[in-house]
Design a protein around this motif. Structure first.
Motif, PDB file in Angstrom:
ATOM      1  N   ILE A   9     -19.709  60.078  26.063  1.00  0.00           N
ATOM      2  CA  ILE A   9     -20.353  61.394  26.221  1.00  0.00           C
ATOM      3  C   ILE A   9     -21.826  61.246  25.854  1.00  0.00           C
ATOM      4  CG2 ILE A   9     -20.233  63.853  25.665  1.00  0.00           C
ATOM      5  CD1 ILE A   9     -17.482  63.350  24.416  1.00  0.00           C
ATOM      6  N   ARG A  10     -22.711  61.608  26.762  1.00  0.00           N
ATOM      7  CA  ARG A  10     -24.139  61.528  26.477  1.00  0.00           C
ATOM      8  C   ARG A  10     -24.557  62.657  25.526  1.00  0.00           C
ATOM      9  NH1 ARG A  10     -26.365  57.379  28.712  1.00  0.00           N
ATOM     10  NH2 ARG A  10     -25.593  56.551  30.704  1.00  0.00           N
ATOM     11  N   PRO A  11     -25.574  62.395  24.688  1.00  0.00           N
ATOM     12  CA  PRO A  11     -25.972  63.384  23.673  1.00  0.00           C
ATOM     13  C   PRO A  11     -26.294  64.760  24.236  1.00  0.00           C
ATOM     14  CG  PRO A  11     -27.000  61.272  23.197  1.00  0.00           C
ATOM     15  CD  PRO A  11     -26.310  61.120  24.529  1.00  0.00           C
ATOM     16  N   GLU A  12     -26.897  64.816  25.440  1.00  0.00           N
ATOM     17  CA  GLU A  12     -27.312  66.115  25.988  1.00  0.00           C
ATOM     18  C   GLU A  12     -26.146  66.943  26.505  1.00  0.00           C
ATOM     19  OE1 GLU A  12     -28.224  63.051  29.287  1.00  0.00           O
ATOM     20  OE2 GLU A  12     -28.162  63.139  27.097  1.00  0.00           O
ATOM     21  N   TYR A  13     -24.937  66.367  26.541  1.00  0.00           N
ATOM     22  CA  TYR A  13     -23.780  67.140  26.978  1.00  0.00           C
ATOM     23  C   TYR A  13     -23.127  67.892  25.826  1.00  0.00           C
ATOM     24  CZ  TYR A  13     -24.461  64.355  31.174  1.00  0.00           C
ATOM     25  OH  TYR A  13     -25.014  63.761  32.294  1.00  0.00           O
ATOM     26  N   PHE A  14     -23.716  67.788  24.631  1.00  0.00           N
ATOM     27  CA  PHE A  14     -23.353  68.639  23.495  1.00  0.00           C
ATOM     28  C   PHE A  14     -24.380  69.753  23.372  1.00  0.00           C
ATOM     29  CE2 PHE A  14     -21.550  64.514  22.442  1.00  0.00           C
ATOM     30  CZ  PHE A  14     -20.306  64.817  21.909  1.00  0.00           C
ATOM     31  N   GLY A  33     -25.510  68.694   6.611  1.00  0.00           N
ATOM     32  CA  GLY A  33     -24.933  68.997   5.311  1.00  0.00           C
ATOM     33  C   GLY A  33     -24.007  70.187   5.267  1.00  0.00           C
ATOM     34  N   ARG A  34     -23.830  70.862   6.414  1.00  0.00           N
ATOM     35  CA  ARG A  34     -22.889  71.990   6.408  1.00  0.00           C
ATOM     36  C   ARG A  34     -22.190  72.072   7.757  1.00  0.00           C
ATOM     37  NH1 ARG A  34     -28.093  74.662   6.112  1.00  0.00           N
ATOM     38  NH2 ARG A  34     -28.617  75.719   8.086  1.00  0.00           N
ATOM     39  N   PRO A  35     -20.972  72.646   7.800  1.00  0.00           N
ATOM     40  CA  PRO A  35     -20.222  72.714   9.060  1.00  0.00           C
ATOM     41  C   PRO A  35     -20.994  73.479  10.131  1.00  0.00           C
ATOM     42  CG  PRO A  35     -18.822  73.253   7.194  1.00  0.00           C
ATOM     43  CD  PRO A  35     -20.226  73.211   6.676  1.00  0.00           C
ATOM     44  N   ALA A  36     -20.833  73.012  11.374  1.00  0.00           N
ATOM     45  CA  ALA A  36     -21.532  73.647  12.498  1.00  0.00           C
ATOM     46  C   ALA A  36     -20.585  73.769  13.677  1.00  0.00           C
ATOM     47  CB  ALA A  36     -22.750  72.819  12.882  1.00  0.00           C
ATOM     48  N   GLN A  37     -20.800  74.811  14.462  1.00  0.00           N
ATOM     49  CA  GLN A  37     -20.029  75.013  15.685  1.00  0.00           C
ATOM     50  C   GLN A  37     -20.780  74.367  16.846  1.00  0.00           C
ATOM     51  OE1 GLN A  37     -16.556  75.945  15.333  1.00  0.00           O
ATOM     52  NE2 GLN A  37     -17.080  77.221  17.085  1.00  0.00           N
ATOM     53  N   LEU A  38     -20.167  73.350  17.449  1.00  0.00           N
ATOM     54  CA  LEU A  38     -20.773  72.654  18.581  1.00  0.00           C
ATOM     55  C   LEU A  38     -19.896  72.834  19.813  1.00  0.00           C
ATOM     56  CD1 LEU A  38     -21.719  69.364  16.723  1.00  0.00           C
ATOM     57  CD2 LEU A  38     -23.309  71.124  17.486  1.00  0.00           C
ATOM     58  N   TRP A  39     -20.490  72.556  20.955  1.00  0.00           N
ATOM     59  CA  TRP A  39     -19.788  72.680  22.237  1.00  0.00           C
ATOM     60  C   TRP A  39     -20.074  71.429  23.041  1.00  0.00           C
ATOM     61  CZ3 TRP A  39     -21.506  72.746  27.329  1.00  0.00           C
ATOM     62  CH2 TRP A  39     -20.625  73.256  28.298  1.00  0.00           C
ATOM     63  N   VAL A  40     -19.070  70.917  23.773  1.00  0.00           N
ATOM     64  CA  VAL A  40     -19.268  69.740  24.611  1.00  0.00           C
ATOM     65  C   VAL A  40     -18.781  70.061  26.026  1.00  0.00           C
ATOM     66  CG1 VAL A  40     -17.018  68.751  23.923  1.00  0.00           C
ATOM     67  CG2 VAL A  40     -18.812  67.267  24.881  1.00  0.00           C
ATOM     68  N   ASP A  41     -19.546  69.629  27.021  1.00  0.00           N
ATOM     69  CA  ASP A  41     -19.205  69.824  28.435  1.00  0.00           C
ATOM     70  C   ASP A  41     -18.171  68.764  28.815  1.00  0.00           C
ATOM     71  OD1 ASP A  41     -19.056  70.095  31.176  1.00  0.00           O
ATOM     72  OD2 ASP A  41     -21.219  70.382  31.442  1.00  0.00           O
TER      73      ASP A  41
END
Length: 420
Positions: free
Chosen positions: A281-286, A362-370
């Motif tokens: 997965i390429r970085p820009e797809y997050f 340093g803290r949880p984050a909500q991410l999305w991946v294509d």
């Protein structure tokens, strides 16, 4: 102008090591081909075989359909543009460009030499610099002088051997643009060697990726980027590199270090029979999940992860997520790093985030991946199991059509007489 054909070329040294191993490439008239790969991959050796500075162990080299294996370099009518430009510091720009014409004694009159140098200088925008010495020129101007010598020789092709490797990053960027514009303006066949994949992606009509003397893939930059044939090409092309996540294959999803990622049935079918794959997965797809457009939200998967740190670059930022791979996957990443001439491939995921994102380390984050953009690789063979060859060929065909149009326009402009 010339077409160049490499047919099963092999270069084997006395110790039996094949520096170039069965490489076949068809280079069209007017095409700009890049040879790229890590140190020791055989790209410079291949270039020297084309120009005649290295003997060919086996295979055929054809220029305009004629076999030239045994021809001396001067008989091949190819112009080499070296890393240091190879200019004579005591000669003016005019005399540097005229040098190959003067070598051919009594073949050209002084009037012809002046006309040919003046025409080349006009083409390369050097008219105002003809009486200057190389020391008083910029790097870009020196490169143009080196090109000028090739032009007056009426060379069939230009061969570049890492011409920008000694320049700083800013000047490299300027020179990439200059070389690209010159090549299009002249419409001359060009072969360019580099270890810098940024140069490869921005300059070439097609890029040939080499690994240990073996051609891995040759295609347009976009095809290499979007449809890489194997792990090596996927990891070498692109900056930051493609992320590789170990993934267990489930009936409807992949089980990864960042959670279960649902995938389309056709991608999962490509991995049938394998318990573990590498998800590329390429970085820009997050993306930051909070900033994903509603229209495309359904084409991906949201997950929670903690970034170790982030880097803000102004127009974008990078986030980093670490994971702990199995010993087998760690060894695979180490071997791939060695192949790519990189220090290491860390067990981490790099994500590209919008500059407006407030996600921090340093803290949880909500991410999305294509998930449409995920590639699956066989960890044993390195092959891309989900490569769409047809889509890749369409990308290269599109680039080829654009190349022909640009060259035709350039040649048409050359036929238009200069006014005044």
């Amino acid at each position: 102008m010339a077409s160049i054909t490499l047919r099963n070329l092999v270069k084997q040294y006395g110790d039996g090591f094949p520096a170039v191993n069965d490489v076949s490439i068809d280079i069209a008239d007017g095409e700009f081909i890049i040879l790229v790969g890590p140190s020791g991959c055989g790209k410079s050796t291949l270039l020297r075989m084309i120009v005649g500075l290295e003997d060919i162990t086996s295979g055929d080299l054809l220029i305009n359909g004629e076999r030239v294996n045994e021809k001396a370099p001067r008989e091949r009518n190819l112009a080499m543009v070296f890393q240091n430009y190879a200019l004579y510091p005591h000669l003016t720009v005019f005399e540097n460009i005229a040098f190959p014409l003067r070598l051919a004694k009594h073949r050209h009159s002084e009037e012809e030499i002046r006309r040919m140098v003046t025409e080349a200088a006009r083409t390369l925008e050097l008219t105002d610099h003809l009486e200057r010495k190389p020391a008083n020129l910029s790097g870009g101007q020196r490169q143009r002088v080196a090109m000028g010598r090739a032009i007056v020789r009426k060379a069939d092709a230009f061969l570049f051997d890492e011409p920008l490797s000694n320049l700083d990053a800013k000047l490299r960027g300027q020179m990439r643009s200059e070389i690209s514009q010159m090549q299009r303006r002249l419409g001359v066949t060009s072969v360019y060697v580099t270890h810098d994949q940024t140069e490869a992606m921005t300059l070439g009509d097609r890029v040939a990726v080499l690994k240990k003397g073996v051609l891995q893939q040759i295609a347009s930059p976009r095809e290499l980027y979007e449809q890489p044939v194997n792990l090596f090409v996927a990891g070498f092309i692109g900056s930051p590199s493609m992320n590789f996540l170990p993934a267990a294959v489930e009936p409807d999803r992949l089980r990864t270090p960042v959670g279960d990622i649902p995938l389309a049935a056709d991608k999962l079918r490509a991995a049938a029979g394998r318990q573990v794959v590498l998800a590329g997965i390429r970085p820009e797809y997050f993306e930051d999940a909070a900033l994903v457009d509603e229209a495309k939200r359904g084409h991906g998967y949201a997950f929670t992860a903690e970034l170790t740190h982030s880097e803000w670059l102004g127009n974008e930022q990078y986030g980093y997520i670490s994971f702990d791979p199995s010993p087998e996957i760690r060894r695979l990443l180490e071997n791939l790093a060695r192949d790519m001439d990189a220090e290491e491939l860390r067990p981490q995921i790099v994500v590209t985030l919008d500059a407006a994102s407030r996600i921090r380390g340093g803290r949880p984050a909500q991410l999305w991946v294509d998930t449409r953009r995920v590639h699956l690789f066989d960890p044993e063979t390195g092959l891309n199991l989900t490569r769409d060859a047809e889509a890749g060929q369409a990308l290269t065909a599109e680039a080829e059509a654009a190349r022909k149009e640009e060259i035709n326009l350039a040649r048409e402009r050359q036929r238009v007489p200069v006014q005044g």
